[in-house]
Design a protein around this motif. Sequence first.
Motif, PDB file in Angstrom:
ATOM      1  N   SER A   1       9.457   4.849  -3.096  1.00  0.00           N
ATOM      2  CA  SER A   1       8.907   3.681  -3.798  1.00  0.00           C
ATOM      3  C   SER A   1       8.424   4.054  -5.197  1.00  0.00           C
ATOM      4  O   SER A   1       8.620   3.296  -6.157  1.00  0.00           O
TER       5      SER A   1
ATOM      6  N   GLN B   1       6.072  -1.964   0.812  1.00  0.00           N
ATOM      7  CA  GLN B   1       5.523  -1.560  -0.483  1.00  0.00           C
ATOM      8  C   GLN B   1       6.244  -2.260  -1.628  1.00  0.00           C
ATOM      9  O   GLN B   1       5.626  -2.945  -2.430  1.00  0.00           O
TER      10      GLN B   1
ATOM     11  N   THR C   1      -0.294   2.745  -2.187  1.00  0.00           N
ATOM     12  CA  THR C   1      -0.096   3.786  -1.173  1.00  0.00           C
ATOM     13  C   THR C   1      -1.431   4.331  -0.686  1.00  0.00           C
ATOM     14  O   THR C   1      -1.623   4.558   0.519  1.00  0.00           O
TER      15      THR C   1
ATOM     16  N   LEU D   1       4.543   7.528   5.585  1.00  0.00           N
ATOM     17  CA  LEU D   1       4.009   6.811   4.433  1.00  0.00           C
ATOM     18  C   LEU D   1       4.276   7.563   3.141  1.00  0.00           C
ATOM     19  O   LEU D   1       4.733   6.980   2.153  1.00  0.00           O
ATOM     20  N   THR D   2       4.002   8.867   3.116  1.00  0.00           N
ATOM     21  CA  THR D   2       4.178   9.619   1.876  1.00  0.00           C
ATOM     22  C   THR D   2       5.656   9.806   1.524  1.00  0.00           C
ATOM     23  O   THR D   2       6.025   9.794   0.351  1.00  0.00           O
TER      24      THR D   2
ATOM     25  N   PRO E   1       3.468   8.950  -4.734  1.00  0.00           N
ATOM     26  CA  PRO E   1       4.467   8.235  -5.549  1.00  0.00           C
ATOM     27  C   PRO E   1       4.742   8.924  -6.880  1.00  0.00           C
ATOM     28  O   PRO E   1       5.852   8.814  -7.418  1.00  0.00           O
TER      29      PRO E   1
ATOM     30  N   VAL F   1       2.062   1.373  -7.592  1.00  0.00           N
ATOM     31  CA  VAL F   1       2.518   1.917  -6.314  1.00  0.00           C
ATOM     32  C   VAL F   1       1.551   2.991  -5.807  1.00  0.00           C
ATOM     33  O   VAL F   1       1.300   3.093  -4.601  1.00  0.00           O
ATOM     34  N   CYS F   2       0.982   3.783  -6.723  1.00  0.00           N
ATOM     35  CA  CYS F   2       0.017   4.824  -6.324  1.00  0.00           C
ATOM     36  C   CYS F   2      -1.203   4.218  -5.640  1.00  0.00           C
ATOM     37  O   CYS F   2      -1.642   4.685  -4.581  1.00  0.00           O
TER      38      CYS F   2
ATOM     39  N   GLN G   1      -2.913   1.804   1.635  1.00  0.00           N
ATOM     40  CA  GLN G   1      -2.216   1.755   2.921  1.00  0.00           C
ATOM     41  C   GLN G   1      -2.515   2.976   3.783  1.00  0.00           C
ATOM     42  O   GLN G   1      -2.393   2.920   5.008  1.00  0.00           O
ATOM     43  N   ALA G   2      -2.911   4.057   3.154  1.00  0.00           N
ATOM     44  CA  ALA G   2      -3.234   5.271   3.917  1.00  0.00           C
ATOM     45  C   ALA G   2      -4.571   5.140   4.630  1.00  0.00           C
ATOM     46  O   ALA G   2      -4.779   5.769   5.675  1.00  0.00           O
TER      47      ALA G   2
ATOM     48  N   PRO H   1      -2.293  10.707  -0.895  1.00  0.00           N
ATOM     49  CA  PRO H   1      -1.442   9.508  -0.908  1.00  0.00           C
ATOM     50  C   PRO H   1      -1.315   8.866  -2.287  1.00  0.00           C
ATOM     51  O   PRO H   1      -0.295   8.251  -2.591  1.00  0.00           O
TER      52      PRO H   1
ATOM     53  N   ALA I   1       6.606   6.587   0.129  1.00  0.00           N
ATOM     54  CA  ALA I   1       6.017   6.457  -1.206  1.00  0.00           C
ATOM     55  C   ALA I   1       6.786   7.267  -2.236  1.00  0.00           C
ATOM     56  O   ALA I   1       6.824   6.909  -3.415  1.00  0.00           O
TER      57      ALA I   1
END
Length: 543
Positions: free
Chosen positions: A483, A197, A531, A476-477, A439, A527-528, A534-535, A435, A480
Amino acid sequence: MNWIQNYDPLSSALGSALVAAIPLFILFYMLAVKRAKGHVAAFLGTTSAIVLAIAVWGMPVSLAASATLYGAAYGLFPIVWIVITAVWVYNMTVESGEFEIIKDSLARLTDDRRLQAIFIAFAFGSFIEGTAGFGTPVAITASMLVGLGFNPLYAAGICLIANTAPVAFGAIGIPIIVAGQVTGLDTMHISQIVGRQLPFLSVIVPMWLCVTMCGFKRAMEVLPAVAVAGVCFAGSQFVFSNYHGPTLPDIMSAIVTIIGLVLLLRVWKPATTWRFPGEAEVELSAVSQYSAGDVIRAWMPYIILAVMVFFWGLDGVKKVLDGIFSVSVDWPGLHNLIEKTAPIAAKNAPYAAKYKLNLISAGGTAILLSGLLAVPVMPKYGFDKAIACLFRTFYQLRFPVVTIAMILGLAQIMNYSGMSSTLGIAFTKTGWLFPFFAPLLGWLGVFLTGSDTSSNALFGGMQRATAEAVGVDPHLTVAANSSGGVTGKMISPQSISVATASTNMVGQEGSLFRFTLGHSIAMTLFVCVLTLLQAYPLKGMLP
């Protein structure tokens, strides 16, 4: 008989979540409004969490006390152990005079303000973030830029913006390590995702800094340096976070970036030298008073540190060191005495609480040994001064030590009482969009606490609980959260206070906050969106 967690004590998901958030509201009020000291805010937040856990969630007093102490113990070791030893190494370089040589070596590479910002605020700041963190890089780099002649507002603002890319892996990877500890997820897996990320952000930060300083057109004049810095840092950050772990991405990325820029400047120079309009120039002598040997010697403590931390991070080395001494104990009065229930667990499951005391393989021990090995390299600086410096560092960090211990205590009382899960369940109402908001929670946490480490400790459990409830990979979360948190660092009251103090701008905190706010929001939204992608559609990017 085990105590069973209750995630909706008020029979209202929203009402229970609002009450569970009271300790966070208190932190926000004390830090953002009252501008209280960190340890005061942490004490009030932790105390309120204990009271609510007992009075509202019905947690037995003995369990509440044990959970808080369990978190505090993790705060003291391995986290505080790393912080103290890292700051100690830095303090020794300052006391011995070697840090002046480091500053001189960096300043002499170029007199162009754009390149100086990339070298010092971005590359060198990342190196300091990787070794010490916790406000140290901004304090150092901002004062260095002012010393070179930068406008104080830009010196402070540029350093705060630059101190985004490295924050998640700061202080030898502490934010990621804490995220793994408080969530029970695999630390390496979290490191890998953060490393897939942040490089997207890291690669554009050098250009972001230049555009902020002089506009897009003048920034393009140093495009070769911008490209080299971004690619070197982002590429190294990806490699080390994915194939070594969370301890070295900042240090090695900074070293690779500095080397790349030095090599570039041997064959390329910007056509024009840019300076701030009306700035007071600070001229360096034509010939440095320091030889190449002096420069290498000055950097040696950090070179040794990088080598030691690298080997300490290898699994084979860890196993050997743990074989010498490593103790894992069931935390008394807490281990498996609490049960998770639906929807957090598929069926009632005991909540483990194990404490590992790996004194030899701990990252802080590697840093301690690095400092001891570096002492003979520093002229006129013996072990007697080094030990005295260590005690002064303990005293210097007495309040941050207390703050970290209490913040980790707050995190664990919220986790073991079920309060974090209560908040997480409320966020499941966002459904598949969660997701995107993950972030933002990290961003809020860093704004409140000034620390990506503390943000991960506060919200890590909730991120995992929510992700599992909505069917998203919890790694992932949680990643995030870290990140997203890095983008909140530049507007955190603590960070702004450090920056204004180091640039003689005390009283102008509002100006600096307005300077960085837009940048913080833009980076957070970036970043939001990443993410969220990517989810779902870009799930293949994840390890």
